[in-house]
Design a protein around this motif. Sequence first.
Motif, short mmCIF file in Angstrom:
data_model
loop_
_atom_site.label_atom_id
_atom_site.label_comp_id
_atom_site.label_asym_id
_atom_site.label_seq_id
_atom_site.Cartn_x
_atom_site.Cartn_y
_atom_site.Cartn_z
N PHE A 169 18.03 27.40 -22.86
CA PHE A 169 17.22 26.21 -22.58
C PHE A 169 16.85 26.14 -21.10
CE2 PHE A 169 16.31 21.74 -21.92
CZ PHE A 169 15.63 21.39 -23.07
N GLN A 216 16.96 16.39 -21.34
CA GLN A 216 16.17 17.07 -22.38
C GLN A 216 17.07 17.91 -23.28
OE1 GLN A 216 12.65 19.19 -20.94
NE2 GLN A 216 12.63 17.94 -19.09
N TYR A 217 18.06 18.58 -22.66
CA TYR A 217 18.96 19.44 -23.45
C TYR A 217 19.81 18.60 -24.39
CZ TYR A 217 22.79 22.55 -24.64
OH TYR A 217 23.73 23.27 -25.33
N THR A 225 19.15 15.69 -25.62
CA THR A 225 18.27 15.18 -26.68
C THR A 225 17.97 16.27 -27.70
OG1 THR A 225 17.25 13.63 -25.12
CG2 THR A 225 16.06 14.08 -27.17
N TYR A 226 17.71 17.47 -27.19
CA TYR A 226 17.40 18.59 -28.09
C TYR A 226 18.59 18.92 -28.99
CZ TYR A 226 16.61 23.37 -29.62
OH TYR A 226 16.48 24.50 -30.38
N ASN A 234 19.10 16.43 -31.70
CA ASN A 234 18.14 16.61 -32.79
C ASN A 234 18.46 17.83 -33.64
OD1 ASN A 234 16.67 14.36 -31.93
ND2 ASN A 234 15.35 15.57 -30.59
N VAL A 235 18.98 18.90 -33.00
CA VAL A 235 19.31 20.13 -33.73
C VAL A 235 20.35 19.86 -34.81
CG1 VAL A 235 20.49 22.36 -33.52
CG2 VAL A 235 18.63 21.78 -31.96
N GLY A 275 12.32 20.12 -33.16
CA GLY A 275 11.22 19.71 -32.30
C GLY A 275 9.87 20.07 -32.89
N GLN A 313 9.58 24.63 -27.06
CA GLN A 313 10.23 24.16 -28.29
C GLN A 313 10.36 25.30 -29.30
OE1 GLN A 313 11.61 21.32 -28.90
NE2 GLN A 313 10.92 20.06 -27.21
N GLY A 352 13.99 26.91 -30.13
CA GLY A 352 14.38 26.70 -31.52
C GLY A 352 14.72 28.00 -32.23
#
Length: 307
Positions: free
Chosen positions: A24, A64-65, A67-68, A71-72, A78, A273, A277
């Motif tokens: 990331f 950002q990380y 949050t990512y 979500n993962v 994303g 993204q 991903g």
Amino acid sequence: MGRYVVRRLLQMIPVFIGATLLIFLMVNVMGDPIAGLCGDRQCDPATAAQLEKEFGLDKPVWQQYLTYMGNVFTGDFGTAFNGQEVTELMATAFPVTIRLTIVAILFEIVIGITLGVVTGLRRGRPVDTSVLMFTLVVISVPTFVTGLLLQLLLGVEWGWIKPSVSTDATFGELIVPGLVLASVSLAYVTRLTRTSIAENKQSDYVRTAVAKGLPRRRVVIRHLLRNSLIPVVTFIGTDIGALMGGAIVTERIFNIHGVGYQLYQGILRQNTQTVVGFVTVLVLVFLIANLLVDLLYAVLDPRIRYA
């Protein structure tokens, strides 16, 4: 065995977090994704600010990380900058690359191990020397040269195959690309199997089995090959993830829209993204493959036990 599996799964968590964090950070530091959205022209400040807010790029990298990753774990990887969900790209790309990887692994297992056993049992003979020279040539020639050469000869000159793979990417169409993808690894498997067979052939348990009058085929398959496959299985297990992630060249040559193609497009367009991903899933493939390899050790060698 159960406790060992649980312990290994727990060990995979910090490895997964560390690997994804590194990827990331590298992807976000290497370039400006907003510049890729605007094409050749530079984005005006208002548009750039709107895009950064829309994709969450106006926040600090650590935020950002987090949050990512949050979500993962809910299955959300994303949205690509073209508006398409990354999971949709994965749903079309991974099945193709998985089929390509299966074909490549089968070539490694069938051809590589067979040649390794033959040369290991006949070490120093003409067949051994010939195979060693052939594998050395395969290792020395870059994959893109092998792929382009086979595409030109088999697809263009002789017409035996289609020069490019269709969107369906069936197993039949992936035989030649799979051979190209597996060529270097196949050569390493052959040489590794040969060395392991030649070393274990002098072991006491092999001499004892021969002295007891066991058939040669049983000695080779049941005793010699089984113990000799441990380093080979280690290599093939780690090679699974490498083949899936390293298929960019092969997929570009044969126009295969798999993981390599999507990674290439993501890097070219600075689509963070998509790149992060796909690499996240590849990290999981690496970790699971290594776990399965460790568990397979106990099957190949009964002396290995996991507490």
